[in-house]
Write an enzyme that holds these catalytic residues in place. Structure first.
Site, PDB file in Angstrom:
ATOM      1  CG  ASP A   1      36.238  37.827 -26.422  1.00 30.03           C
ATOM      2  OD1 ASP A   1      36.001  37.190 -25.017  1.00 30.03           O
ATOM      3  OD2 ASP A   1      37.437  38.206 -26.292  1.00 30.03           O
TER       4      ASP A   1
ATOM      5  CG  ASP B   1      20.421  31.568 -32.452  1.00 31.25           C
ATOM      6  OD1 ASP B   1      19.617  32.373 -31.449  1.00 31.25           O
ATOM      7  OD2 ASP B   1      20.387  32.657 -33.949  1.00 31.25           O
TER       8      ASP B   1
ATOM      9  CG  ASP C   1      19.424  37.356 -29.700  1.00 29.84           C
ATOM     10  OD1 ASP C   1      18.896  35.664 -29.863  1.00 29.84           O
ATOM     11  OD2 ASP C   1      20.028  37.919 -30.983  1.00 29.84           O
TER      12      ASP C   1
ATOM     13  CE1 TYR D   1      18.979  42.140 -27.646  1.00 33.42           C
ATOM     14  CE2 TYR D   1      17.241  41.796 -28.602  1.00 33.42           C
ATOM     15  CZ  TYR D   1      18.524  41.382 -28.825  1.00 33.42           C
ATOM     16  OH  TYR D   1      18.972  39.901 -29.121  1.00 33.42           O
TER      17      TYR D   1
ATOM     18  CE  LYS E   1      35.039  42.348 -25.323  1.00 31.04           C
ATOM     19  NZ  LYS E   1      35.837  40.891 -25.585  1.00 31.04           N
TER      20      LYS E   1
HETATM   21  C1  IPM Z   1      15.264  35.759 -30.744  1.00 35.51           C
HETATM   22  C2  IPM Z   1      15.169  36.386 -31.287  1.00 35.51           C
HETATM   23  C3  IPM Z   1      14.713  38.949 -30.959  1.00 35.51           C
HETATM   24  C4  IPM Z   1      16.052  38.757 -30.221  1.00 35.51           C
HETATM   25  C5  IPM Z   1      14.582  39.637 -31.858  1.00 35.51           C
HETATM   26  C6  IPM Z   1      13.675  38.688 -33.386  1.00 35.51           C
HETATM   27  C7  IPM Z   1      13.763  40.636 -31.733  1.00 35.51           C
HETATM   28  O1  IPM Z   1      16.457  36.875 -31.948  1.00 35.51           O
HETATM   29  O2  IPM Z   1      14.294  35.644 -29.610  1.00 35.51           O
HETATM   30  O3  IPM Z   1      15.961  35.108 -30.163  1.00 35.51           O
HETATM   31  O4  IPM Z   1      16.697  39.486 -30.147  1.00 35.51           O
HETATM   32  O5  IPM Z   1      15.130  38.688 -28.649  1.00 35.51           O
HETATM   33 MN    MN Z   2      17.705  35.323 -31.447  1.00 36.33          MN
END
Ligand code: IPM
Ligand code: MN
Ligand code: NAD
Length: 352
Positions: free
Chosen positions: A218, A246, A242, A140, A186
């Protein structure tokens, strides 16, 4: 007195932050402590007002408070701006400026929501793990970065101190839990990951009472879906964290359920892991629970008031047990309630 800066941001940000603020106000009334909430523009909302995604005033306010509460940023309206002018870049800037190197993302399944997961109830029941996502380094932030007509490039780099401090936090937290850390990388392909793995193992020497294992990212993505209960504490880099969080969101039934705490040496910010959800923004449909649970994390980590944190979690649990569902966690045929109805019910369950 607690001074909280709220930066609702874009899309559903203002709707879910309103829910969290209602909870804060109720707690203040109930327990008699003073909470001052100062709202500041951020992201696209700030750009539309001031021509800047993150103004000095907002950043200064975030640096001079006890905790920051953030909704979400971004959306189609600002998508075509240059990369370093997007709302997302402002979010990275705020994390970097506040030194928020550790992003804690707990994935905990509420019994009442077993039916909301896309996985079988027996697979998800009892899931309770905590992701330590490194937040101010890795791909990032690495230089060089850019793109031209013929190529695009980013750099994934980790310094020793960056890996050490997140690993240390993860091991410390594991001591309060099941004493099991899985570091996800990885290392079979990326040198930066081999370095990450080496440093995590060095830090582990100070935490011999905690079990450490490694997993490739993975495989980890698959394992979270196959058997989420095998995880206790996960420590991983910015991008992998990240993505994996999710996935973890869906185990609990919805992205709208997962809170997070971003912490550093002297500042802390609390935000749901989801984004601005442009597809449902402004419709009073968003699930406010991730943001309300982020307030619980605030009481835990910033104010050292775990009893209040527990009260918030219990109010969420009781509300879910009463059958209330926003659209994202409702089963087909179930009637979904609005953001505000869900919020009011949680506030009611907090009691006076
Ligand atoms: C999160 C989001 C952010 C990230 C983006 C919007 C910069 O996806 O907070 O998870 O990737 O960190
Ligand atoms: Mn995110
Ligand atoms: P998203 O998380 O905003 O939405 C993904 C899906 O989940 C959508 O269908 C959305 O409706 C649903 N969803 C998310 N939160 C929900 C909630 N609380 N209640 C009910 N449903 C919910 O991800 P996206 O669509 O990929 O991104 C949209 C924008 O948000 C992008 O601009 C992205 O960069 C930004 N984003 C910001 C943050 C942040 O501010 N921390 C995090 C992720 C994405």
């Amino acid at each position: 007195m607690y001074k909280i800066v709220s930066i609702p941001g874009d899309g559903i940000g203002p709707e879910v932050v309103a829910g969290a603020v209602a909870v804060l106000k109720q707690l203040s009334k109930k327990h008699g402590f003073e909470i001052v909430i100062e709202e500041h523009p951020f992201g696209g909302a700030s750009y539309d007002l001031h021509g800047e995604m993150l103004t000095d005033a907002t950043l200064e306010a975030c640096k001079n408070c006890d905790a920051v509460l953030l909704g979400a940023v971004g959306g189609p309206k600002w998508e075509s701006l240059p990369h370093d002018h997007k709302p997302e870049a402002a979010l990275l800037k705020i994390r970097k400026e506040l030194g928020l190197f550790a992003n804690l993302r707990p994935a905990k399944v509420y019994d009442a929501l077993l039916g909301a997961s896309s996985l079988k109830p027996e697979v998800v029941r009892g899931t309770d793990f905590l992701v330590f996502r490194e937040l101010t380094g890795g791909i990032y932030f690495g230089q060089p970065r850019g793109f031209d007509e013929n190529k695009g490039w980013n750099t994934m780099v980790y310094e020793r101190f960056e890996v050490e401090r997140i690993a240390r936090l993860a091991f410390e937290e594991a001591r309060k839990r099941d004493k099991k850390v899985i570091s996800i990388d990885k290392a079979n392909v990326l040198e930066v990951s081999q370095f990450w793995r080496n440093v995590v193992h060095e830090v582990h020497k100070d935490f011999a009472d905690v079990e450490l294992s490694d997993m490739y990212v993975d495989n980890a993505a698959m394992q979270i879906v196959r058997n989420p209960k095998q995880f206790d504490v996960i420590v991983t880099s910015n991008l992998f964290g990240d993505i994996l969080s999710d996935i973890a969101g869906m185990i609990t039934g919805s992205l709208g359920m997962l809170p997070s705490a971003s912490i550093g040496k002297s500042h802390a910010l609390y935000e749901p892991i989801h984004g601005s959800a442009p597809d449902i923004a402004g419709q009073n449909k968003a699930n406010p629970i991730a943001t309300i649970a982020s307030v619980a994390m605030m009481f835990d980590y910033s104010f050292s008031l775990p009893d209040i944190a527990r009260e918030i979690y219990q109010a969420i649990e009781a509300t879910l047990a009463s059958g209330l569902r926003t659209a994202d966690i409702a089963n087909p045929g179930e009637i979904a309630v609005s953001t505000t109805v869900m919020t009011e019910a949680i506030v009611r369950h907090l009691g006076a």
